[in-house]
Design an enzyme around this catalytic site. Structure first.
Site, PDB file in Angstrom:
ATOM      1  N   GLU A 161       0.791  -1.234   0.000  1.00  0.00           N
ATOM      2  CA  GLU A 161       0.000   0.000   0.000  1.00  0.00           C
ATOM      3  C   GLU A 161       0.825   1.288   0.000  1.00  0.00           C
ATOM      4  OE1 GLU A 161      -4.014  -1.752   2.166  1.00  0.00           O
ATOM      5  OE2 GLU A 161      -2.719  -0.392   3.305  1.00  0.00           O
ATOM      6  N   GLU A 370      -5.936  -8.556   0.356  1.00  0.00           N
ATOM      7  CA  GLU A 370      -6.664  -8.280   1.598  1.00  0.00           C
ATOM      8  C   GLU A 370      -8.110  -7.949   1.264  1.00  0.00           C
ATOM      9  OE1 GLU A 370      -5.069  -5.227   4.150  1.00  0.00           O
ATOM     10  OE2 GLU A 370      -2.995  -5.900   3.856  1.00  0.00           O
TER      11      GLU A 370
END
Length: 464
Positions: A161, A370
């Site tokens: 991320e 995720e």
């Protein structure tokens, strides 16, 4: 169930391992931050967390017993190279060897993330990702991991991320270094992406086996109104949240429209040096890891300075906000349900996102690295944890993923966040994501939730 598709769950080193001063581990920026006066929102640490460092065998055995055939976890850089550069800790290497071997012994494919927010404090003090030297240190660290673990790991992720981490560090200001400065944010993001590309290039040049990708928090960008102004806001938001990262790692070039906009905002890009373009082109990924939680509803920018705010308290009155001057603003649909941290519950957003990603990157495969929901789960008196809201959320997202796959999107894995309850960064411990409940008050006892058993049965029913 066929075993070529990865059905698993995920964790990250700082959030679950604990043992922050054991095994030769060096200090990370999160160790330092959580022990500092800046840690004020939920002032707890992950010094112990769920103690995965000592209980990884139990956790992996439970994961496998739940029908999962893959486990995504991260390596703590400071556990392998305590000072960020230089000497390798053989104790740290031995720990991750044990984790990988345990996975393989239980028929579980390891997907290993090299960097998931926790930077060695020595590098952080020298400027962290704002300092180009961190890219070189990251490449050297990655080579150690490839050499020590690459004979058994077939799926690697460079970083986790780049968008969300730098947004929190340099825009919201709730992660270290806790500042609000978009110019510094774009510098740090650039170097994270450059470091990722250097690692991918080293992976290829080293002849290591397997696939290597980058994990990106990506969002379906949507509007409630269909007109030119709203469409322009959506284009800007997609650049701001998605394409700045995804184009760079998949296509090997930062979007020119993005560069033009940050320069127009006054960003000094003197950190972008001659030769970097060649590194980005040489460091394109095999796959894009997609961390999928929600969509972003956006509307045109109206007025005011840039301001981004996260919801970290678990109070319904604490709402997420985003105004990005001359780009867009976040919109709301108050008819949609949210959890206590103001995250909209909209499973179709994953389908919409995957269709868009396939349109942008038709030659790349995807892994849902995720997908999960945080709630204040309750341990009942009879020792059970009922979480129908999580089952509903995961089922909706997984089914919309399968629908996208039926329509030709190349998805090769799905990981629930998270394997068990763990430290949820600034949210602390009240926000629980796990398929397994951790009873922190009673020796970190592991208690499978209803969602754990649901996921086991759902996996068994699949044909992919």
């Amino acid at each position: 169930m066929k075993t070529d598709f990865m059905w698993g769950s995920a964790t990250a080193a700082y959030q679950c391992e604990g043992a922050w001063q054991e095994g030769g581990k060096g200090l990370s920026n999160w160790d330092a931050f959580c022990h500092s006066e800046k840690n004020v929102v939920n002032p707890v640490t992950a010094d112990v967390s769920c103690d995965h460092y000592h209980r990884y065998e139990e956790d992996i055995e439970m994961l496998a017993a739940g029908g999962q055939n893959a486990y995504r976890f991260s390596i703590a850089w400071s556990r392998v190279i305590p000072d960020g550069i230089g000497a390798v800790s053989e104790e740290g290497v031995a720990f991750y060897n044990r984790v990988i071997d345990c996975c393989l012994a239980h028929g579980v494919t390891p997907l290993v993330t090299l960097y998931h927010y926790d930077l060695p404090q020595t590098l952080f003090e020298r400027g962290g990702w704002e300092n180009r030297e961190t890219c070189k240190a990251f490449e050297a660290y990655a080579k150690v991991c490839f050499d020590r673990f690459g004979d058994r790991v077939r799926y690697w992720a460079t970083v986790n991320e780049p968008n969300y981490e730098t947004q929190c560090c340099y825009a919201v200001g709730n992660y270290p270094p806790n500042v609000q400065d978009l110019g510094r944010r774009w510098c740090a993001m650039y170097h994270i992406l450059l470091g990722s590309a250097m690692v991918v290039r080293a992976f290829r040049e080293g002849g290591y086996q397997g696939s290597i990708g980058l994990v990106s928090d990506s969002y379906s960008i949507e509007t409630l109104v269909d007109n030119d102004e709203y469409r322009e806001a959506a284009v800007n938001a997609e650049l701001f949240y998605n394409r700045c990262v995804n184009d760079t790692c998949v296509l090997g070039k930062m979007p020119q429209e993005f560069v033009d906009k940050i320069v127009a905002d006054g960003c000094n890009r003197d950190y972008a040096l001659p030769g970097d373009d060649d590194i980005f082109r040489a460091g394109t990924v095999d796959y894009l890891g997609v961390n999928a939680y929600a969509r972003y509803l956006v509307k045109p920018y109206t007025t005011g300075e840039t301001c981004l705010k996260a919801s970290n308290t678990g109070k319904k009155s604490d709402r997420q906000e985003a105004v990005v001057k001359n780009w867009f603003e976040i919109d709301r649909d108050d008819s949609m349900p949210t959890n206590d941290w103001d995250m909209e519950l909209y499973p179709k957003s994953l389908y919409n996102l995957l269709i868009r990603l396939r349109e942008l990157y038709p030659e790349t495969f995807f892994i849902i690295t995720e997908n999960g929901i945080g709630y204040k789960d309750v341990l009942e008196e009879d020792g059970t944890v009922h979480d129908p809201y999580r089952i509903e959320f995961q089922k909706g997202f997984a089914e919309w993923m399968l629908e996208a796959m039926k329509e030709g999107v190349d998805v090769r894995g799905y990981f629930v966040w998270s394997t068990m309850d763990l430290y949820s960064w600034i949210n602390g411990y009240a926000k629980r994501y796990g398929l397994v409940y951790i009873d922190y008050e009673n020796g970190n006892k592991r208690i499978p939730k209803d969602s754990y058993y649901w996921y086991r049965d759902f996996i068994e029913s699949q044909e992919v």
